[in-house]
Design a protein around this motif. Structure first.
Motif, PDB file in Angstrom:
ATOM      1  N   ILE A 118      -8.463  12.734  10.259  1.00 44.96           N
ATOM      2  CA  ILE A 118      -8.590  11.119   9.639  1.00 44.96           C
ATOM      3  C   ILE A 118      -8.038  10.597  10.853  1.00 44.96           C
ATOM      4  O   ILE A 118      -8.458   9.502  10.985  1.00 44.96           O
ATOM      5  N   ALA A 119      -7.535  10.443  11.708  1.00 44.13           N
ATOM      6  CA  ALA A 119      -6.890   9.792  12.827  1.00 44.13           C
ATOM      7  C   ALA A 119      -7.797   9.993  13.515  1.00 44.13           C
ATOM      8  O   ALA A 119      -8.365   8.581  14.772  1.00 44.13           O
ATOM      9  N   ASP A 120      -8.656  10.772  14.072  1.00 39.18           N
ATOM     10  CA  ASP A 120     -10.043  11.158  14.413  1.00 39.18           C
ATOM     11  C   ASP A 120     -11.071   9.979  14.839  1.00 39.18           C
ATOM     12  O   ASP A 120     -11.407   9.040  15.555  1.00 39.18           O
ATOM     13  N   ALA A 121     -11.166   9.659  13.501  1.00 36.66           N
ATOM     14  CA  ALA A 121     -12.364   8.960  12.454  1.00 36.66           C
ATOM     15  C   ALA A 121     -11.618   7.839  12.528  1.00 36.66           C
ATOM     16  O   ALA A 121     -12.714   6.824  13.332  1.00 36.66           O
ATOM     17  N   GLN A 122     -10.683   7.410  12.090  1.00 36.27           N
ATOM     18  CA  GLN A 122     -10.140   6.208  12.623  1.00 36.27           C
ATOM     19  C   GLN A 122     -10.199   5.493  13.512  1.00 36.27           C
ATOM     20  O   GLN A 122     -10.495   4.817  14.071  1.00 36.27           O
ATOM     21  N   ALA A 123      -9.569   6.338  14.961  1.00 40.92           N
ATOM     22  CA  ALA A 123      -9.779   6.180  16.021  1.00 40.92           C
ATOM     23  C   ALA A 123     -11.310   5.481  16.913  1.00 40.92           C
ATOM     24  O   ALA A 123     -11.834   4.848  17.262  1.00 40.92           O
ATOM     25  N   ARG A 124     -12.020   6.303  16.444  1.00 42.43           N
ATOM     26  CA  ARG A 124     -13.845   6.563  16.598  1.00 42.43           C
ATOM     27  C   ARG A 124     -13.872   4.704  16.145  1.00 42.43           C
ATOM     28  O   ARG A 124     -14.901   4.198  16.351  1.00 42.43           O
ATOM     29  N   SER A 125     -13.466   4.353  14.297  1.00 40.69           N
ATOM     30  CA  SER A 125     -14.921   3.732  14.215  1.00 40.69           C
ATOM     31  C   SER A 125     -14.066   2.212  13.923  1.00 40.69           C
ATOM     32  O   SER A 125     -14.437   1.320  13.524  1.00 40.69           O
ATOM     33  N   GLY A 126     -12.474   2.382  14.362  1.00 37.51           N
ATOM     34  CA  GLY A 126     -11.806   1.249  14.388  1.00 37.51           C
ATOM     35  C   GLY A 126     -11.601   0.573  12.863  1.00 37.51           C
ATOM     36  O   GLY A 126     -10.958  -0.378  12.806  1.00 37.51           O
ATOM     37  N   SER A 127     -11.869   1.056  11.981  1.00 30.90           N
ATOM     38  CA  SER A 127     -11.030   1.093  10.606  1.00 30.90           C
ATOM     39  C   SER A 127      -9.292   1.202  10.240  1.00 30.90           C
ATOM     40  O   SER A 127      -8.712   1.383  10.515  1.00 30.90           O
ATOM     41  N   GLN A 128      -9.342   0.518   9.452  1.00 39.04           N
ATOM     42  CA  GLN A 128      -7.474   0.177   8.973  1.00 39.04           C
ATOM     43  C   GLN A 128      -8.118   1.062   8.144  1.00 39.04           C
ATOM     44  O   GLN A 128      -8.375   0.877   6.992  1.00 39.04           O
ATOM     45  N   VAL A 129      -6.561   1.967   8.343  1.00 39.53           N
ATOM     46  CA  VAL A 129      -6.408   3.015   7.333  1.00 39.53           C
ATOM     47  C   VAL A 129      -5.163   2.834   6.405  1.00 39.53           C
ATOM     48  O   VAL A 129      -4.255   3.241   6.780  1.00 39.53           O
ATOM     49  N   TYR A 130      -4.990   2.724   4.875  1.00 41.65           N
ATOM     50  CA  TYR A 130      -3.557   2.844   4.413  1.00 41.65           C
ATOM     51  C   TYR A 130      -3.772   3.937   3.336  1.00 41.65           C
ATOM     52  O   TYR A 130      -4.961   3.995   2.714  1.00 41.65           O
ATOM     53  N   THR A 131      -2.269   3.987   2.962  1.00 38.89           N
ATOM     54  CA  THR A 131      -2.187   4.789   2.269  1.00 38.89           C
ATOM     55  C   THR A 131      -1.299   4.215   1.401  1.00 38.89           C
ATOM     56  O   THR A 131      -0.289   3.653   2.021  1.00 38.89           O
ATOM     57  N   ILE A 132      -0.945   4.292  -0.023  1.00 43.73           N
ATOM     58  CA  ILE A 132      -0.698   3.385  -0.774  1.00 43.73           C
ATOM     59  C   ILE A 132       0.029   4.210  -1.853  1.00 43.73           C
ATOM     60  O   ILE A 132      -0.237   5.647  -2.217  1.00 43.73           O
ATOM     61  N   ASN A 133       0.715   3.944  -3.261  1.00 39.08           N
ATOM     62  CA  ASN A 133       0.968   5.067  -4.553  1.00 39.08           C
ATOM     63  C   ASN A 133       1.776   3.550  -5.454  1.00 39.08           C
ATOM     64  O   ASN A 133       2.031   2.584  -4.537  1.00 39.08           O
ATOM     65  N   THR A 134       1.086   3.829  -6.695  1.00 40.49           N
ATOM     66  CA  THR A 134       1.138   3.082  -7.377  1.00 40.49           C
ATOM     67  C   THR A 134       2.663   3.514  -8.107  1.00 40.49           C
ATOM     68  O   THR A 134       2.207   2.870  -9.741  1.00 40.49           O
ATOM     69  N   TRP A 135       3.146   3.679  -8.278  1.00 37.30           N
ATOM     70  CA  TRP A 135       4.267   3.631  -9.045  1.00 37.30           C
ATOM     71  C   TRP A 135       5.094   2.958 -10.025  1.00 37.30           C
ATOM     72  O   TRP A 135       5.373   2.511 -10.650  1.00 37.30           O
TER      73      TRP A 135
END
Length: 197
Positions: A118-135
């Motif tokens: 995921i980190a490699d793909a994010q670095a290549r694309s420049g996408s911002q990647v977030y993880t969340i939970n909806t507790w």
């Protein structure tokens, strides 16, 4: 609508991947309540869930897979609501498609190798990647919040919340309701899944 068409730049075009319980009860209504946001696409491999998605978001384009959706629709934000086994592939697909914002239900990754991918793909694309939970959107949290707001239990000075359950939280009946107990779908199991809370 293809990549070349779109709405005003002020509208954030959102697509959801996975239309199970959390997407239907929490993610979609939250997006629909925002101004300047339009849910333009929903993908789910289960036919019944696609029908539910179409009913809940009549203006959205419905697809069988994340890849098909991203091949045909331009998105500003991808919201991933699938079980953990699909998180890494959907994030990679979103990054490869150039989606600017990618939101993923917890856990972001089930292994160090997945995280690095995921980190490699994010670095290549420049996408911002977030993880969340909806507790905070859980039935239990809503019930306790309402009881406190109504004064049903008097003045609250301290809260300690513990969740004890005899079984896992069930998913939708039309697709693997006990997916959390199956390592193929759940990845690291309940400790990894709930440990993020």
């Amino acid at each position: 609508e293809g990549h070349g068409t779109g709405m005003s730049a002020q509208i954030c075009r959102v697509g959801l991947v996975g239309f199970g319980r959390i997407a239907e009860s929490d993610h979609l209504p939250a997006w629909q309540a925002l101004t300047g946001v339009e849910v333009v696409a929903i993908a789910d491999h289960c036919l019944e869930r696609r029908s539910s998605a179409q009913a809940a978001a009549p203006g959205a384009n419905i697809f069988e897979s994340c890849a098909d959706m991203l091949d045909r629709i331009r998105l500003d934000c991808l919201d991933i609501c699938t079980p953990p086994h699909d998180h890494t592939p959907s994030i990679i697909t979103g990054c490869d498609a150039g989606v600017g914002q990618i939101i993923c239900e917890k856990p972001l990754a089930a292994s160090t190798a997945d995280y690095n991918t995921i980190a490699d793909a994010q670095a290549r694309s420049g996408s911002q990647v977030y993880t969340i939970n909806t507790w905070v959107q859980s039935d239990l949290h809503r019930m306790v919040t309402e009881a406190v707001a109504e004064g049903a239990i008097g003045e609250v000075r301290h809260v300690r919340l513990r969740t004890l359950r005899p079984d896992c939280a069930l998913g939708v009946s039309s697709w693997q309701p006990r997916w959390r107990t199956d390592p193929v779908y759940a990845g690291g199991g309940i400790v990894l899944d709930h440990g993020w809370h």
